[in-house]
Write a protein that holds these residues in place. Structure first.
Motif, PDB file in Angstrom:
ATOM      1  N   LEU A 187      35.208  43.751  63.388  1.00  0.00           N
ATOM      2  CA  LEU A 187      35.538  45.155  63.109  1.00  0.00           C
ATOM      3  C   LEU A 187      34.340  46.054  63.445  1.00  0.00           C
ATOM      4  N   ASP A 188      34.623  47.238  63.977  1.00  0.00           N
ATOM      5  CA  ASP A 188      33.532  48.174  64.234  1.00  0.00           C
ATOM      6  C   ASP A 188      33.209  48.914  62.934  1.00  0.00           C
ATOM      7  N   PRO A 189      32.084  49.660  62.892  1.00  0.00           N
ATOM      8  CA  PRO A 189      31.656  50.267  61.621  1.00  0.00           C
ATOM      9  C   PRO A 189      32.730  51.122  60.950  1.00  0.00           C
ATOM     10  N   GLU A 190      33.463  51.929  61.730  1.00  0.00           N
ATOM     11  CA  GLU A 190      34.499  52.769  61.114  1.00  0.00           C
ATOM     12  C   GLU A 190      35.585  51.892  60.473  1.00  0.00           C
ATOM     13  N   GLN A 191      35.980  50.854  61.202  1.00  0.00           N
ATOM     14  CA  GLN A 191      37.023  49.979  60.674  1.00  0.00           C
ATOM     15  C   GLN A 191      36.541  49.259  59.417  1.00  0.00           C
ATOM     16  N   ARG A 192      35.237  48.909  59.423  1.00  0.00           N
ATOM     17  CA  ARG A 192      34.719  48.215  58.233  1.00  0.00           C
ATOM     18  C   ARG A 192      34.748  49.129  57.024  1.00  0.00           C
ATOM     19  N   VAL A 193      34.403  50.382  57.245  1.00  0.00           N
ATOM     20  CA  VAL A 193      34.423  51.326  56.126  1.00  0.00           C
ATOM     21  C   VAL A 193      35.853  51.496  55.619  1.00  0.00           C
ATOM     22  N   SER A 194      36.814  51.616  56.537  1.00  0.00           N
ATOM     23  CA  SER A 194      38.185  51.831  56.048  1.00  0.00           C
ATOM     24  C   SER A 194      38.712  50.555  55.387  1.00  0.00           C
ATOM     25  N   LEU A 195      38.251  49.390  55.863  1.00  0.00           N
ATOM     26  CA  LEU A 195      38.630  48.144  55.182  1.00  0.00           C
ATOM     27  C   LEU A 195      38.072  48.118  53.759  1.00  0.00           C
ATOM     28  N   ARG A 196      36.823  48.570  53.623  1.00  0.00           N
ATOM     29  CA  ARG A 196      36.227  48.611  52.283  1.00  0.00           C
ATOM     30  C   ARG A 196      37.041  49.489  51.349  1.00  0.00           C
ATOM     31  N   GLN A 197      37.521  50.613  51.904  1.00  0.00           N
ATOM     32  CA  GLN A 197      38.320  51.519  51.063  1.00  0.00           C
ATOM     33  C   GLN A 197      39.588  50.810  50.593  1.00  0.00           C
ATOM     34  N   VAL A 198      40.233  50.091  51.524  1.00  0.00           N
ATOM     35  CA  VAL A 198      41.459  49.374  51.162  1.00  0.00           C
ATOM     36  C   VAL A 198      41.160  48.333  50.090  1.00  0.00           C
ATOM     37  N   LEU A 199      40.097  47.549  50.300  1.00  0.00           N
ATOM     38  CA  LEU A 199      39.795  46.467  49.358  1.00  0.00           C
ATOM     39  C   LEU A 199      39.366  47.006  48.004  1.00  0.00           C
ATOM     40  N   ALA A 200      38.618  48.100  48.021  1.00  0.00           N
ATOM     41  CA  ALA A 200      38.189  48.690  46.746  1.00  0.00           C
ATOM     42  C   ALA A 200      39.414  49.130  45.949  1.00  0.00           C
ATOM     43  N   GLU A 201      40.394  49.699  46.660  1.00  0.00           N
ATOM     44  CA  GLU A 201      41.618  50.152  46.012  1.00  0.00           C
ATOM     45  C   GLU A 201      42.385  48.951  45.439  1.00  0.00           C
ATOM     46  N   VAL A 202      42.543  47.905  46.275  1.00  0.00           N
ATOM     47  CA  VAL A 202      43.257  46.703  45.828  1.00  0.00           C
ATOM     48  C   VAL A 202      42.534  46.064  44.642  1.00  0.00           C
ATOM     49  N   GLY A 203      41.184  46.103  44.699  1.00  0.00           N
ATOM     50  CA  GLY A 203      40.375  45.444  43.678  1.00  0.00           C
ATOM     51  C   GLY A 203      40.422  46.114  42.317  1.00  0.00           C
ATOM     52  N   ARG A 204      41.041  47.287  42.235  1.00  0.00           N
ATOM     53  CA  ARG A 204      41.160  47.920  40.913  1.00  0.00           C
ATOM     54  C   ARG A 204      42.080  47.133  40.017  1.00  0.00           C
ATOM     55  N   ALA A 205      43.077  46.477  40.584  1.00  0.00           N
ATOM     56  CA  ALA A 205      44.020  45.712  39.761  1.00  0.00           C
ATOM     57  C   ALA A 205      43.939  44.214  40.062  1.00  0.00           C
ATOM     58  N   ALA A 206      43.647  43.861  41.309  1.00  0.00           N
ATOM     59  CA  ALA A 206      43.718  42.455  41.715  1.00  0.00           C
ATOM     60  C   ALA A 206      42.323  41.840  41.788  1.00  0.00           C
ATOM     61  N   THR A 207      42.294  40.521  41.848  1.00  0.00           N
ATOM     62  CA  THR A 207      41.047  39.815  42.074  1.00  0.00           C
ATOM     63  C   THR A 207      40.912  39.601  43.578  1.00  0.00           C
ATOM     64  N   VAL A 208      39.851  40.136  44.149  1.00  0.00           N
ATOM     65  CA  VAL A 208      39.645  40.035  45.595  1.00  0.00           C
ATOM     66  C   VAL A 208      38.388  39.214  45.839  1.00  0.00           C
ATOM     67  N   VAL A 209      38.511  38.109  46.558  1.00  0.00           N
ATOM     68  CA  VAL A 209      37.360  37.271  46.876  1.00  0.00           C
ATOM     69  C   VAL A 209      37.090  37.395  48.372  1.00  0.00           C
ATOM     70  N   VAL A 210      35.901  37.846  48.708  1.00  0.00           N
ATOM     71  CA  VAL A 210      35.570  38.094  50.112  1.00  0.00           C
ATOM     72  C   VAL A 210      34.367  37.248  50.505  1.00  0.00           C
ATOM     73  N   ALA A 211      34.574  36.288  51.396  1.00  0.00           N
ATOM     74  CA  ALA A 211      33.439  35.546  51.944  1.00  0.00           C
ATOM     75  C   ALA A 211      32.970  36.281  53.182  1.00  0.00           C
ATOM     76  N   THR A 212      31.674  36.418  53.327  1.00  0.00           N
ATOM     77  CA  THR A 212      31.162  37.191  54.460  1.00  0.00           C
ATOM     78  C   THR A 212      29.730  36.799  54.764  1.00  0.00           C
ATOM     79  N   HIS A 213      29.295  37.162  55.968  1.00  0.00           N
ATOM     80  CA  HIS A 213      27.879  37.053  56.301  1.00  0.00           C
ATOM     81  C   HIS A 213      27.213  38.419  56.242  1.00  0.00           C
ATOM     82  N   GLN A 214      28.030  39.460  56.007  1.00  0.00           N
ATOM     83  CA  GLN A 214      27.522  40.831  56.036  1.00  0.00           C
ATOM     84  C   GLN A 214      27.101  41.235  54.631  1.00  0.00           C
TER      85      GLN A 214
END
Lengths: 299, 278
Positions: A179-206
C-alpha cells in the motif's frame, strides 16, 4: 504520565485466550507455548521473519490447530468442529499471501467469499459486498478483473473480504504490504473504526503502523513473547538510549546515517555529552531485540 | 457548468443537466456531466426528475447490472440441476471448469481415440489407463492448497468443507464423465468398457477425498494413479486388458469405495474429532 486504566473495574471477557499454546513443524518449534489474552481494540504484532507471527495468526484464524496448551477464541474451542464453525462465523482473516482464483473481478471474488460466509440471500449479500468494497475504497473498481488491479488494490480486495459481516475478531497478516502512504492512512482509519468494537490483530513489519494505530503491541521472537503491553511502555524502554552524533558512535549497539547526514545511535544508555533524542517505536523494538549488529541495516 | 452548493460540494447546473438529458450538450460537457453523475447521488436525482418514469430504472439496479458478474454456463447448468444459487456459485468456481482443463481433457481423449484407430490393440489399454484418472485428477485439483490460491481464506470461512468438496467433485464429474464415456463408446470395443471404468474411478475418488484429510489431494491422486497404471500395464502384458474388470477386481473397487466412505464418516462423526489442516 500514567493514565489510570479503565479496564481495572469492568474487565471484559477476553476475545482470545491462549494458555501455553504451542505449535511445532516436524520438530522445529514455531510457537513455544505462549500465554496471551486479547481484548477488543487494535493489537500490533511485531517480530522478525520466522518469529512465529504467521503461525499465531493462523491459529487465531482457526486454520491451524495448536499442538499443546489451550486455545479459546470468542469463548469457544477451535479444536471442536461445531465450535470452530461458530468462531468462523464471527471471524475475518487476511492471510499473508492471499491469491485469487483466475478470472474473478473484485466484486465477483468478494461475492464468492460472501457465499462461503453464509450470505445466502442475494439481496443482503449484494448490499454487504458493496459495503465492504466502499469501506476499502474500491467501489469504482468493482468490475475490474483482479489481475488488472495494482498490488495495493489487490491487497484491499483481500481486506474487503475479511471485513464481510463485521467480524468480532479480525486477523490481518501484513495488511499494509504494497500500500502507498495514502492507502495506509486510509486503512488505519478503517481499522481504528473497526477496532472500537472488534478485536483486530495486525501482524506487520511497519513499526509506524503500530505506533499510529495500536494501543497494545506484542513482540514475538523465536516463538516466544518478548514484550506485551501498551505501545507507549515499549517506547518508554528506549528513553535516553537514542542519540545523534556526527560519526557512528562506537559505544552504540547499532547506528546508521540518517538523511540529515548525522548518525542515529542506539545503545544501552546515551553518553552524558551526547544529544539525546526522543525514541520511536522502531528504536525501542530494535533495542528490545538487542542482537542487531552495527553492520546490519535495521529493518 | 457547475454550481457550488451551500454545503460546499459541486453539482451540475440545471441548464447543463437539461441539455445533457436532451442530448444537446456538446461532447466536452457530456463527458464532464457523466463523470460527475456517476459519483453524485444528488445530481442523479436531478436527472431522474428530468426523464419520464417509464425509462427510469432504480440506480441500484443499473449498478447491479454492471457490477454483478453474469453467471457463467456452468453456474446456470448447476441451477438447472437443482442447486441453490449459492451452492451453484461454489461448485462453478472449481478450477476444473476452466476452458484450459476442458481442452486438455478433450486433447487427451482425442489422443486415445487416434491411438485406438491407428493401433487397435494398444488403444484399449491406453483408454483403460486414462479413463478413471481424468476425473480423479480433476477432483484432486478442484480444491486444496496447491490448486486454490485463496485456500486459507476458504478454510477460515464457516462454509462446511465437506459440502464444498462434494460440490466441487460434482462439478468435476459433470464435466469429465460424459466426455470419457463418449470416448469409450467411440472405441472399437465392448460398450461395457465405456462405463465399467466408472466403478474403479468412484473408488479412487473416494480414496483421494478421504486421504485429503491428511495429505494434499494431489499427492493422494498421484499415488492412486501410479497403482492403477501399474495394474493396467500388468493386464496389458498378459494380453488381457479387461482383466482389470474381472469380478474379483470389481469386488476390490467396491471394498475400496466402502472403506474410504466409512473412514470419512468416522472422521466426520467419530468420538474424537481429529483436526489437522496443512
Amino acid at each position: 504520565m500514567s493514565i489510570p486504566t479503565e479496564r481495572g473495574t469492568t474487565m471484559p471477557a477476553p476475545t482470545v485466550q491462549l494458555q501455553g499454546a504451542g505449535k511445532s513443524y516436524r520438530g522445529a518449534t514455531a510457537l513455544a507455548g505462549i500465554d496471551l489474552n486479547l481484548y477488543p481494540g487494535v493489537v500490533g504484532l511485531l517480530g522478525p521473519n520466522g518469529a512465529g507471527k504467521t503461525t499465531l495468526l493462523r491459529m487465531l484464524a482457526t486454520v491451524l490447530g495448536a499442538d499443546r496448551g489451550s486455545v479459546r477464541i470468542l469463548g469457544r474451542d477451535p479444536a471442536v468442529g461445531s465450535q470452530r464453525t461458530d468462531i468462523r462465523r464471527r471471524l475475518g482473516y487476511l492471510p499473508q499471501e492471499l491469491g485469487y482464483p483466475r478470472g474473478f473481478t473484485a466484486y465477483g471474488f468478494i461475492d464468492y467469499m460472501a457465499v462461503l460466509k453464509e450470505w445466502d440471500e442475494p439481496g443482503p449479500r449484494r448490499a454487504e459486498v458493496q459495503r465492504v468494497l466502499g469501506q476499502v475504497g474500491l467501489s469504482d473498481r468493482a468490475t475490474k478483473r483482479i489481475r488488472a488491479l495494482s498490488g495495493g488494490q489487490r491487497r484491499r480486495v483481500g481486506l474487503a473480504q475479511a471485513l464481510l459481516g463485521s467480524p468480532e475478531l479480525l486477523v490481518l497478516d501484513e495488511p499494509t504490504n504494497g500500500l502507498d502512504p495514502e492507502q495506509r492512512v486510509s486503512l488505519r482509519q478503517v481499522l481504528a473504526e473497526v477496532g472500537r468494537a472488534a478485536t483486530v490483530v495486525v501482524a506487520t513489519h511497519q513499526t509506524e503502523d503500530v505506533e499510529a494505530l495500536c494501543e497494545r503491541v506484542v513482540v514475538l521472537d523465536a516463538g516466544a513473547v518478548l514484550f506485551d503491553g501498551p505501545v507507549r511502555e515499549l517506547v518508554a524502554t528506549a528513553v535516553d538510549r537514542v542519540w545523534l552524533s556526527d560519526e557512528a558512535d562506537p559505544r552504540a549497539r547499532t547506528a546508521w546515517r540518517t538523511g540529515t547526514g548525522r548518525y542515529r545511535n542506539l545503545g544501552d544508555s546515551a553518553p552524558p555529552d551526547a544529544q539525546s533524542v526522543e525514541p520511536s517505536l522502531e528504536d525501542a523494538y530494535l533495542l528490545l531485540r538487542g542482537a542487531v549488529s552495527s553492520t546490519e541495516v535495521p529493518a | 457548468m457547475s454550481n457550488e452548493t451551500a454545503s460546499g460540494s459541486w453539482h451540475v447546473g440545471a441548464e447543463s443537466l437539461r441539455s445533457w438529458v436532451d442530448g444537446d450538450a456538446g461532447s466536452l460537457v457530456s463527458v464532464s456531466v457523466e463523470q460527475h453523475v456517476l459519483k453524485c447521488a444528488h445530481c442523479r436525482d436531478q436527472v431522474a426528475a428530468l426523464v419520464p418514469e417509464s425509462i427510469r430504472p432504480p440506480w441500484d439496479d443499473v449498478l447491479a447490472a454492471i457490477e454483478v458478474p453474469r453467471p457463467g454456463l456452468a453456474h446456470r447448468l448447476f441451477v438447472r440441476l437443482g442447486l441453490s444459487e449459492s451452492d451453484a456459485k461454489v461448485a462453478s468456481t472449481a478450477p476444473t471448469l476452466r476452458v484450459a482443463w476442458l481442452l486438455a481433457t478433450m486433447g487427451v481423449l482425442l489422443f486415445v481415440v487416434l491411438t485406438a484407430v491407428l493401433a487397435q490393440e494398444g488403444g484399449l489399454g491406453l483408454f483403460l489407463m486414462i479413463a478413471p484418472l481424468i476425473p480423479v485428477t480433476g477432483v484432486a485439483v478442484a480444491y486444496g492448497p496447491s490448486s486454490d490460491p485463496s485456500y486459507e481464506t476458504v478454510v477460515a470461512a464457516p462454509f462446511a468443507m465437506v459440502r464444498l468438496i462434494l460440490l466441487r467433485t460434482l462439478s468435476v464429474l459433470v464435466t469429465s464423465v460424459p466426455l470419457v464415456v463418449i470416448t469409450g463408446l467411440v472405441l472399437p470395443t465392448s460398450p461395457i468398457v465405456a462405463v465399467a471404468w466408472l466403478l474403479p474411478a468412484a473408488g479412487f475418488i473416494a480414496v483421494v477425498l478421504t486421504a485429503s484429510n491428511w495429505v494434499d489431494p494431489t499427492h493422494a491422486a498421484a499415488a492412486v494413479g501410479v497403482a492403477w497404471v501399474a495394474l493396467v500395464s500388468w493386464a496389458v502384458r498378459i494380453d488381457d486388458p479387461l482383466a482389470v474388470f474381472a469380478p474379483v477386481a470389481m469386488g476390490a473397487y467396491v471394498v475400496l469405495l466402502v472403506v474410504a466412505i466409512l473412514a470419512q464418516l468416522y472422521r466426520l462423526f467419530g468420538s474424537t474429532p481429529s483436526w489437522r489442516l496443512h
